[in-house]
Design an enzyme around this catalytic site. Structure first.
Site, PDB file in Angstrom:
ATOM      1  N   TYR A 146      79.677  56.053 -45.018  1.00 44.16           N
ATOM      2  CA  TYR A 146      78.253  56.179 -44.686  1.00 44.16           C
ATOM      3  C   TYR A 146      77.352  55.566 -45.749  1.00 44.16           C
ATOM      4  O   TYR A 146      76.248  55.128 -45.448  1.00 44.16           O
ATOM      5  CB  TYR A 146      77.877  57.658 -44.527  1.00 44.16           C
ATOM      6  CG  TYR A 146      78.169  58.224 -43.176  1.00 44.16           C
ATOM      7  CD1 TYR A 146      79.472  58.314 -42.709  1.00 44.16           C
ATOM      8  CD2 TYR A 146      77.140  58.682 -42.361  1.00 44.16           C
ATOM      9  CE1 TYR A 146      79.750  58.845 -41.471  1.00 44.16           C
ATOM     10  CE2 TYR A 146      77.404  59.222 -41.119  1.00 44.16           C
ATOM     11  CZ  TYR A 146      78.711  59.298 -40.677  1.00 44.16           C
ATOM     12  OH  TYR A 146      78.972  59.840 -39.444  1.00 44.16           O
ATOM     13  N   LYS A 195      93.829  60.329 -44.701  1.00 41.75           N
ATOM     14  CA  LYS A 195      94.675  59.289 -44.105  1.00 41.75           C
ATOM     15  C   LYS A 195      95.440  58.648 -45.255  1.00 41.75           C
ATOM     16  O   LYS A 195      95.357  57.441 -45.504  1.00 41.75           O
ATOM     17  CB  LYS A 195      93.781  58.288 -43.340  1.00 41.75           C
ATOM     18  CG  LYS A 195      94.519  57.284 -42.473  1.00 41.75           C
ATOM     19  CD  LYS A 195      95.198  57.904 -41.252  1.00 41.75           C
ATOM     20  CE  LYS A 195      96.075  56.847 -40.560  1.00 41.75           C
ATOM     21  NZ  LYS A 195      96.932  57.447 -39.509  1.00 41.75           N
ATOM     22  N   ASP A 227      94.737  61.913 -37.899  1.00 43.20           N
ATOM     23  CA  ASP A 227      95.095  61.753 -36.476  1.00 43.20           C
ATOM     24  C   ASP A 227      95.842  62.993 -35.980  1.00 43.20           C
ATOM     25  O   ASP A 227      95.586  63.502 -34.884  1.00 43.20           O
ATOM     26  CB  ASP A 227      95.904  60.463 -36.242  1.00 43.20           C
ATOM     27  CG  ASP A 227      97.012  60.238 -37.265  1.00 43.20           C
ATOM     28  OD1 ASP A 227      97.101  61.003 -38.253  1.00 43.20           O
ATOM     29  OD2 ASP A 227      97.809  59.296 -37.084  1.00 43.20           O
ATOM     30  N   ASP A 251      82.742  63.873 -39.586  1.00 47.07           N
ATOM     31  CA  ASP A 251      81.809  63.623 -38.480  1.00 47.07           C
ATOM     32  C   ASP A 251      82.549  63.755 -37.152  1.00 47.07           C
ATOM     33  O   ASP A 251      82.113  64.449 -36.237  1.00 47.07           O
ATOM     34  CB  ASP A 251      81.208  62.220 -38.628  1.00 47.07           C
ATOM     35  CG  ASP A 251      80.259  61.890 -37.480  1.00 47.07           C
ATOM     36  OD1 ASP A 251      79.463  62.769 -37.110  1.00 47.07           O
ATOM     37  OD2 ASP A 251      80.333  60.754 -36.961  1.00 47.07           O
ATOM     38  N   ASP A 255      82.681  67.241 -34.365  1.00 52.43           N
ATOM     39  CA  ASP A 255      82.300  67.158 -32.947  1.00 52.43           C
ATOM     40  C   ASP A 255      83.424  67.694 -32.069  1.00 52.43           C
ATOM     41  O   ASP A 255      83.188  68.432 -31.111  1.00 52.43           O
ATOM     42  CB  ASP A 255      82.006  65.712 -32.531  1.00 52.43           C
ATOM     43  CG  ASP A 255      80.507  65.413 -32.533  1.00 52.43           C
ATOM     44  OD1 ASP A 255      79.791  66.032 -33.345  1.00 52.43           O
ATOM     45  OD2 ASP A 255      80.060  64.568 -31.728  1.00 52.43           O
TER      46      ASP A 255
HETATM   47  C1  IPM Z   1      75.964  64.271 -37.457  1.00 53.38           C
HETATM   48  C2  IPM Z   1      75.439  63.058 -36.748  1.00 53.38           C
HETATM   49  C3  IPM Z   1      74.963  62.062 -37.795  1.00 53.38           C
HETATM   50  C4  IPM Z   1      76.154  61.709 -38.660  1.00 53.38           C
HETATM   51  C5  IPM Z   1      74.315  60.809 -37.218  1.00 53.38           C
HETATM   52  C6  IPM Z   1      73.149  61.173 -36.314  1.00 53.38           C
HETATM   53  C7  IPM Z   1      73.900  59.830 -38.271  1.00 53.38           C
HETATM   54  O1  IPM Z   1      76.409  62.527 -35.917  1.00 53.38           O
HETATM   55  O2  IPM Z   1      75.159  64.947 -38.143  1.00 53.38           O
HETATM   56  O3  IPM Z   1      77.148  64.543 -37.327  1.00 53.38           O
HETATM   57  O4  IPM Z   1      76.966  60.846 -38.290  1.00 53.38           O
HETATM   58  O5  IPM Z   1      76.282  62.305 -39.720  1.00 53.38           O
HETATM   59 MG    MG Z   2      78.192  63.639 -35.827  1.00 52.59          MG
END
Ligand code: IPM
Ligand code: MG
Length: 361
Positions: A146, A195, A227, A251, A255
């Site tokens: 990032y 990884k 993975d 990230d 999710d």
């Molecule tokens: C999160 C989001 C952000 C990230 C994006 C919006 C830049 O996906 O907070 O997980 O990747 O960190």
């Molecule tokens: Mg995210």
């Protein structure tokens, strides 16, 4: 006591869910003898519209001067908002990256909890989720891909894009400490995800995490490849307590972790650094498709406010009061549309906020 809270409603459903969290905070303050002094700040698309950039230096300074930051969500519709025709560093999400880096918030905690009352919404089979699961993803937030150098160049008529993944041992050590500290307050297990079969940054990660683990003899450390971890989260989520990982892996895995709970509208998150100042936000996004319709689930933001009380202000009792109120409202059968189920009572954003407020004990 009086606490200065910078609130960033942001875009989409952000202003609606923040309004509900403020109601809940005010009621909690009233009951327990605290006041919260809010300063509203612009970030994301609304800041682009007002100032031409997603987060101005002045706004960042105001956030820094506060005791803590509560954020709704930033970002809009890629097709409609016009914000995504701007260069990448001027888009709404760039504001988020700037505030994380600018406030030194390198530790992101995202809980993945299967709420008893909502287990029906979980997409995993019952024999996998029986008894529930409760783990956190501890994600490094200000390093790695990032924030590494990136560029797009043309070489002999061929376009080439380069992103760099860098970690130094100090960055790894400080997030690892957070991971072990949090594990000490939970079930004392850290699974470090990397990884290391391919990446040098992961091999350094593994080595440093191992060293840090020696300071925490009570915590059991395991390593897992990313993975495999993606697979294990759906195969057997109960095995995890703290998943400790770098920025990009975190990230993606966070999710996935939120999805398996079946209730992303319920999940809070905290971004912390070396001081008490933190940034608290729901794990979900700005949902522009339902903005302004009183449909959004405010519970993740309300639970983020509870996390703020716990981690930034050391108000554990008050945080418990908010979490208990949320549980009670769910137990009584109230649901926003995202978590609606047969036989339950459908409520909108405002009513959900009012219900939680009324249940603060
Ligand atoms: C999160 C989001 C952000 C990230 C994006 C919006 C830049 O996906 O907070 O997980 O990747 O960190
Ligand atoms: Mg995210």
């Amino acid at each position: 006591m009086n606490y200065k809270v910078a609130v960033i409603p942001g875009d989409g459903i952000g202003p609606e869910i923040i309004a509900e969290a403020r109601k809940v905070l005010d009621k909690t303050g009233e009951k327990y003898g605290h006041t919260f002094e809010y300063q509203e700040l612009l970030m994301g698309g609304c800041s682009i519209d007002a100032y031409g950039e997603p987060l101005t230096d002045e706004t960042l300074e105001k956030a820094r001067a506060s005791d803590s930051v509560l954020l709704g969500a930033v970002g809009g519709d890629v097709g409609k908002s016009g914000w995504y025709e701007l260069p990448p560093d001027k888009r709404p999400e760039a504001g988020l990256l700037k505030i994380r880096k600018g406030l030194g918030l390198y530790a992101n905690i995202r809980p993945a909890v299967l709420f008893d009352e909502l287990s029906g919404a979980c997409p995993l089979k019952e024999d996998i989720t029986n008894g529930g699961f409760d783990f956190v993803v501890m994600r490094e937030l200000t390093g790695g891909l990032y924030f590494g150098e990136r560029k797009t160049i043309e070489e002999n008529g061929v376009l080439k894009a380069i992103d760099t993944l860098t970690y130094d041992e100090n960055e790894i050590r400080r997030i690892a400490k957070w991971g072990f500290d949090v594990a000490m307050k939970r079930n004392k297990r850290v699974c470090s995800v990397d990884k290391a079969n391919v990446l040098d940054s992961s091999r350094l990660w593994r080595k440093v995490v191992k060293e840090v683990s020696e300071e925490y003899p009570e915590v059991e450390l395991t390593d897992m490849l990313v993975d495999n971890c993606a697979m294990q989260i759906v195969r057997d989520p109960k095995q995890f307590d703290v998943i400790l990982t770098e920025n990009m892996f975190g990230d993606i895995l966070s999710d996935e972790a939120s999805m398996v709970t079946g209730s992303i509208g319920m999940l809070s998150s905290a971004s912390l650094g070396s001081t008490k100042l933190g940034l608290y936000e729901p794990s979900h996004g700005s949902a522009p498709d339902i903005a302004g319709q009183d449909k959004a689930n405010p519970l993740a933001t309300i639970l983020s406010a509870a996390m703020m009380l716990r981690y930034s202000f050391d108000l554990g009792k008050e945080a418990d009061a908010i979490e208990d109120a949320v549980k009670q409202v769910l137990k009584e059968g109230y649901r926003t549309v995202d978590i609606m189920d047969n036989g339950k009572t459908l409520v909108g954003t405002k009513q959900m906020g009012d219900l939680v407020t009324a249940h603060i004990k």
